[in-house]
Design a protein around this motif. Sequence first.
Motif, PDB file in Angstrom:
ATOM      1  N   UNK A  63      40.782  39.792  40.313  1.00 23.38           N
ATOM      2  CA  UNK A  63      41.687  39.453  39.216  1.00 23.38           C
ATOM      3  C   UNK A  63      43.142  39.648  39.638  1.00 23.38           C
ATOM      4  N   UNK A  64      43.402  40.717  40.389  1.00 28.36           N
ATOM      5  CA  UNK A  64      44.764  40.966  40.874  1.00 28.36           C
ATOM      6  C   UNK A  64      45.233  39.805  41.746  1.00 28.36           C
ATOM      7  N   UNK A  65      44.373  39.354  42.653  1.00 24.74           N
ATOM      8  CA  UNK A  65      44.732  38.242  43.540  1.00 24.74           C
ATOM      9  C   UNK A  65      44.937  36.968  42.726  1.00 24.74           C
ATOM     10  N   UNK A  66      44.090  36.745  41.731  1.00 24.57           N
ATOM     11  CA  UNK A  66      44.260  35.582  40.839  1.00 24.57           C
ATOM     12  C   UNK A  66      45.636  35.581  40.201  1.00 24.57           C
ATOM     13  N   UNK A  67      46.013  36.709  39.621  1.00 24.95           N
ATOM     14  CA  UNK A  67      47.284  36.805  38.904  1.00 24.95           C
ATOM     15  C   UNK A  67      48.483  36.762  39.839  1.00 24.95           C
ATOM     16  N   UNK A  68      48.337  37.359  41.021  1.00 22.60           N
ATOM     17  CA  UNK A  68      49.431  37.388  41.984  1.00 22.60           C
ATOM     18  C   UNK A  68      49.751  35.998  42.516  1.00 22.60           C
ATOM     19  N   UNK A  69      48.712  35.243  42.837  1.00 23.38           N
ATOM     20  CA  UNK A  69      48.905  33.977  43.548  1.00 23.38           C
ATOM     21  C   UNK A  69      48.578  32.741  42.714  1.00 23.38           C
ATOM     22  N   UNK A  70      48.159  32.957  41.468  1.00 19.27           N
ATOM     23  CA  UNK A  70      47.853  31.815  40.614  1.00 19.27           C
ATOM     24  C   UNK A  70      46.639  31.033  41.069  1.00 19.27           C
ATOM     25  N   UNK A  71      45.645  31.731  41.626  1.00 12.85           N
ATOM     26  CA  UNK A  71      44.444  31.084  42.143  1.00 12.85           C
ATOM     27  C   UNK A  71      43.306  31.165  41.135  1.00 12.85           C
ATOM     28  N   UNK A  72      42.334  30.277  41.270  1.00 15.31           N
ATOM     29  CA  UNK A  72      41.109  30.414  40.499  1.00 15.31           C
ATOM     30  C   UNK A  72      40.280  31.541  41.111  1.00 15.31           C
ATOM     31  N   UNK A  73      39.280  31.990  40.371  1.00 14.68           N
ATOM     32  CA  UNK A  73      38.513  33.167  40.787  1.00 14.68           C
ATOM     33  C   UNK A  73      37.796  32.949  42.120  1.00 14.68           C
ATOM     34  N   UNK A  74      37.249  31.755  42.342  1.00 21.15           N
ATOM     35  CA  UNK A  74      36.519  31.484  43.572  1.00 21.15           C
ATOM     36  C   UNK A  74      37.448  31.543  44.783  1.00 21.15           C
ATOM     37  N   UNK A  75      38.614  30.933  44.665  1.00 20.83           N
ATOM     38  CA  UNK A  75      39.583  30.943  45.775  1.00 20.83           C
ATOM     39  C   UNK A  75      40.121  32.349  46.009  1.00 20.83           C
ATOM     40  N   UNK A  76      40.373  33.079  44.914  1.00 20.45           N
ATOM     41  CA  UNK A  76      40.880  34.446  45.037  1.00 20.45           C
ATOM     42  C   UNK A  76      39.860  35.342  45.723  1.00 20.45           C
ATOM     43  N   UNK A  77      38.572  35.179  45.366  1.00 19.25           N
ATOM     44  CA  UNK A  77      37.529  35.998  45.986  1.00 19.25           C
ATOM     45  C   UNK A  77      37.427  35.703  47.483  1.00 19.25           C
ATOM     46  N   UNK A  78      37.532  34.441  47.855  1.00 23.61           N
ATOM     47  CA  UNK A  78      37.466  34.080  49.275  1.00 23.61           C
ATOM     48  C   UNK A  78      38.634  34.688  50.045  1.00 23.61           C
ATOM     49  N   UNK A  79      39.834  34.635  49.472  1.00 25.50           N
ATOM     50  CA  UNK A  79      41.005  35.209  50.133  1.00 25.50           C
ATOM     51  C   UNK A  79      40.890  36.728  50.207  1.00 25.50           C
ATOM     52  N   UNK A  80      40.406  37.319  49.142  1.00 27.39           N
ATOM     53  CA  UNK A  80      40.196  38.770  49.096  1.00 27.39           C
ATOM     54  C   UNK A  80      39.293  39.219  50.230  1.00 27.39           C
ATOM     55  N   UNK A  81      38.186  38.540  50.443  1.00 24.83           N
ATOM     56  CA  UNK A  81      37.242  38.919  51.490  1.00 24.83           C
ATOM     57  C   UNK A  81      37.809  38.637  52.877  1.00 24.83           C
ATOM     58  N   UNK A  82      38.594  37.582  52.996  1.00 29.55           N
ATOM     59  CA  UNK A  82      39.241  37.291  54.277  1.00 29.55           C
ATOM     60  C   UNK A  82      40.174  38.433  54.663  1.00 29.55           C
ATOM     61  N   UNK A  83      40.987  38.883  53.713  1.00 28.60           N
ATOM     62  CA  UNK A  83      41.897  39.986  53.990  1.00 28.60           C
ATOM     63  C   UNK A  83      41.129  41.265  54.306  1.00 28.60           C
ATOM     64  N   UNK A  84      40.030  41.489  53.599  1.00 30.02           N
ATOM     65  CA  UNK A  84      39.217  42.688  53.842  1.00 30.02           C
ATOM     66  C   UNK A  84      38.726  42.722  55.289  1.00 30.02           C
ATOM     67  N   UNK A  85      38.211  41.597  55.762  1.00 28.96           N
ATOM     68  CA  UNK A  85      37.672  41.557  57.123  1.00 28.96           C
ATOM     69  C   UNK A  85      38.777  41.551  58.173  1.00 28.96           C
TER      70      UNK A  85
END
Length: 240
Positions: free
Chosen positions: A47-69
Amino acid sequence: MAGEINDAQIHVMDEFSHVNTWIFDLDNTLYTHKAGLWPQVDDRITLYVCQLLGLDALSARALQKYYYHRYGTTLRGLMQEYGIDPHEFLAFAHDIDYSALAADTRLAQAVASLPGRKFILTNGSRGHAGAVVARLGIEMLFEDTFDIVDAEFIPKPEAQTYARFLSQHDVDPSHAAMFEDLSANLNVPYQLGMQTVLVLPDTPDPFREAHEQAASTEVHIRHQTRDLAAFLNFAINGRF
């Protein structure tokens, strides 16, 4: 004879007889996945990534996991890429419901019986750790919590984070034991001379990949357990 301690039990007790500092990860180590805390945190980060970057949940989750790895934590990735306020992020991510987490008297008794010092070393926040141990009823058993802020936002398994922890608390790693649910986070402790214990889920966790909850044959995993309280009792007195 019933009640006698066998050679295998004596061996485990010998492995821990020199330990005077006990270091525990927090999430999915001091409590099980059944409390449902980590999925809440994971959703809050999305949700934080969604709000920060204006992304939908699916795109935000993908970016979140990319940053994690790539960076070890989503937080570190967002700090590197967008310069976010890490304290604001941590407060947002850990604004969750802890009510499903109940007091754990078995764990409390086991941790209390450990000789020496006890610490929490987590990639999460001090506030989150405090909420967890308060619900578990073990908040008075630890000397301190070393969180991601103390680590200057450089997460485990980076070697400098362990070095900073050891220096800050004057811990001799050759007399320490580390308990973790992620195998990668035990590699540096093993190299430093700690006893290492991988804490596995007692039942399959649907929110984690299969390889993250399987028994390990890696050399840096000295011991592994699906019942932390029982293992601590075993390490100290040879009985579950």
